[in-house]
Structure formats: C-alpha cells, structure tokens
Design an enzyme around this catalytic site. Structure first.
Site, PDB file in Angstrom:
ATOM      1  N   SER A  26       0.837  -1.200   0.000  1.00  0.00           N
ATOM      2  CA  SER A  26       0.000   0.000   0.000  1.00  0.00           C
ATOM      3  C   SER A  26       0.872   1.249   0.000  1.00  0.00           C
ATOM      4  O   SER A  26       0.386   2.352  -0.264  1.00  0.00           O
ATOM      5  CB  SER A  26      -0.929   0.011   1.221  1.00  0.00           C
ATOM      6  OG  SER A  26      -0.199  -0.225   2.404  1.00  0.00           O
ATOM      7  N   LYS A  93       4.518 -11.502   3.254  1.00  0.00           N
ATOM      8  CA  LYS A  93       3.093 -11.724   2.988  1.00  0.00           C
ATOM      9  C   LYS A  93       2.889 -11.724   1.482  1.00  0.00           C
ATOM     10  O   LYS A  93       3.484 -10.904   0.777  1.00  0.00           O
ATOM     11  CB  LYS A  93       2.243 -10.628   3.632  1.00  0.00           C
ATOM     12  CG  LYS A  93       0.756 -10.716   3.278  1.00  0.00           C
ATOM     13  CD  LYS A  93      -0.102  -9.825   4.143  1.00  0.00           C
ATOM     14  CE  LYS A  93      -0.175  -8.393   3.699  1.00  0.00           C
ATOM     15  NZ  LYS A  93      -0.687  -8.179   2.327  1.00  0.00           N
ATOM     16  N   GLU A 162      -9.125  -9.762   3.632  1.00  0.00           N
ATOM     17  CA  GLU A 162      -9.451  -8.367   3.293  1.00  0.00           C
ATOM     18  C   GLU A 162     -10.821  -8.242   2.647  1.00  0.00           C
ATOM     19  O   GLU A 162     -11.132  -8.917   1.662  1.00  0.00           O
ATOM     20  CB  GLU A 162      -8.361  -7.797   2.357  1.00  0.00           C
ATOM     21  CG  GLU A 162      -8.668  -6.347   1.952  1.00  0.00           C
ATOM     22  CD  GLU A 162      -7.494  -5.592   1.362  1.00  0.00           C
ATOM     23  OE1 GLU A 162      -6.374  -6.135   1.329  1.00  0.00           O
ATOM     24  OE2 GLU A 162      -7.706  -4.440   0.933  1.00  0.00           O
TER      25      GLU A 162
HETATM   26  O1  KIV Z   1      -0.454  -3.399   1.600  1.00  0.00           O
HETATM   27  C1  KIV Z   1      -1.104  -3.374   2.651  1.00  0.00           C
HETATM   28  O2  KIV Z   1      -1.096  -2.376   3.394  1.00  0.00           O
HETATM   29  C2  KIV Z   1      -1.896  -4.546   2.995  1.00  0.00           C
HETATM   30  C3  KIV Z   1      -2.873  -4.406   4.111  1.00  0.00           C
HETATM   31  C4  KIV Z   1      -4.002  -3.583   3.637  1.00  0.00           C
HETATM   32  C5  KIV Z   1      -3.304  -5.702   4.643  1.00  0.00           C
HETATM   33  O3  KIV Z   1      -1.757  -5.560   2.384  1.00  0.00           O
END
Ligand code: KIV
Length: 243
Positions: A26, A93, A162
């Site tokens: 993000s 992740k 999400e």
């Molecule tokens: O990129 C991010 O901030 C995320 C969160 C919204 C879980 O993947």
C-alpha cells in the site's frame, strides 16, 4: 497489526505497542502517490523494509511481496522473499489462494515464515473487477475458505482476510488453526490490520472500513504554515536558534 513504511513511522507504531508491523505494498498509494499497488517494485519494498527494520521494532516485522515478485515461479518467490528477509523482514506476505500454495510451501521450506492474504487482493484488481467486497455468494465464500485452507496446509503462519462479509471471515477463522487478521471484514478474526495513513489522517482516500484516530495532515499543514509565516515575518529564527 498496522502498516509502516519508514524509520520514524516504524518507531512511532512500535512505541504504540502493536504486535506486528506490515511494510505493505500500500506504500505505492499512501507514500509514493501511485494509482495502485501494481507499480510497486521489489526495489521499493526492499528499501522501505530496510528503513523500517532500522527502527529495530519489538513488533513482528512482515513485508509484502510486490506484484510479479512471486507469480512467475516458486524459485522466483524464494529469491524475492530472501531479499526481503535480508532487508530485515521476519516474515513475508503474499496475495492469493490455492493457486500460490506451492509458492508459500517453497518459501516456508527455505525457512521464511509466510502470511497469506485472501479476499480482496488488490494485486488482482483487474481479475476481481476492481475494489469490491468479496465472498458475497455461497460459492465465493467456500472458494475463500478453500484458499485459506490451502495456505494453512502450505505452512502459512497467519492469513489476512481483506474486505469480505463478516460472517465469511468468521467462518474462515473458526475453521483455521492459524490466526486470521481482518481488514474491512468485521470483528470475528483473531486480529485487525489497518493502513497507518488511514488511521492518522494522512491519506487522500480513506476506505469506509478504516477508522481515523487523528488528523496528521492538519497537524502538518498547521505546523508548516506557522513556520512559513514566522520566516516571512522574521519571527523565526529567534536568538535561541542561532546562538
Ligand atoms: O499493503 C497493505 O497495506 C496490505 C494491508 C491492507 C493488509 O496488504
């Protein structure tokens, strides 16, 4: 869990006592001003992960694997995950379900903990026809459960869910043995994650599921406009600033 993307924000969120910090892709939108996460590169993620890691947070540090850093092959996935760990991440992740279970398994076999991410997966926004709530029908909900299960079986240590219906996130949480972390998916998960800039009021767009706890944009505008006006009036610098 909350996101952080640089040294000072990592110091701040760690001081606030969160359990986990996510260097999310993000950052493309909230820090780099891009339109989506699709343009975020490995170089961006490594640089920002290293900056966050330099704060030596007590919180568990997870870094996002950007678009196309794991899709091409399992070996590419392991190499990309390795770069993030070298930069200071304690886990990585990645977005996607059963179709990427082999990537998760390969990274876990290389000794790197993996957090899965199902539901709305912004890196697949074109396939999902934009940013919309997931798991609305029964078949979508069972597909999400299947995806989360395959990530667990592949060795993921937790799964982010999400923007799904709350009862779908609850059903997945009840059926997995690893922790679930929700964003925009209601209260029935083991944890919650939000984007820091949404919480502190520093993003230009705040999703409906985020809660704003501060007005950081207002604070910055106020401080900088007072500085500018004191420079113009001659009130800054005062004698105490140059003696
Ligand atoms: O990129 C991010 O901030 C995320 C969160 C919204 C879980 O993947």
């Amino acid at each position: 869990m909350v996101t952080a993307y640089d040294y000072p924000t990592a110091l701040a969120v760690d001081r606030a006592g969160v359990d986990s910090i996510l260097v999310g892709d993000s950052l493309g939108m909230v820090v780099l001003g891009l339109d989506s996460t699709l343009q975020v590169t490995m170089e961006d993620m490594v640089r920002h992960t290293a900056a966050v890691a330099r704060a030596r947070p007590c919180a568990f540090l997870v870094a996002d694997m950007p678009f196309m850093s794991y899709e091409p092959s399992a070996s590419r996935a392991v190499e990309s995950a390795g770069l993030l760990v070298r930069a200071g991440a304690e886990a990585v992740k990645l977005e996607g379900g059963s179709e990427y279970a082999d990537r998760v398994r390969a990274i876990v076999n290389a000794g790197i903990p993996v957090v899965g991410h199902v539901g709305l997966t912004p890196q697949r926004m074109h396939r999902l026809s934009g940013y919309r709530r997931q798991g609305k029908t029964e078949s979508e909900a069972s597909r999400l459960l299947e995806d989360a299960r395959s990530l667990e079986e592949a060795g993921a240590i937790a799964v982010v869910i999400e923007y799904t219906k709350a009862d779908v996130a609850r059903m997945i949480t009840e059926r997995l043995s690893i922790p679930t972390i929700c964003i925009g998916s209601g209260p029935y998960c083991d944890g919650q994650v939000l984007v820091l800039h949404d919480i502190i009021g520093l993003s230009t767009f705040t999703p409906p599921f985020a809660k704003r706890y501060a007005d950081a944009m207002g604070l910055i505008v106020d401080a900088v406009s007072r500085f500018a006006s004191e420079v113009r009036s001659g009130a800054f610098p005062g004698p105490e600033h140059y003696k």
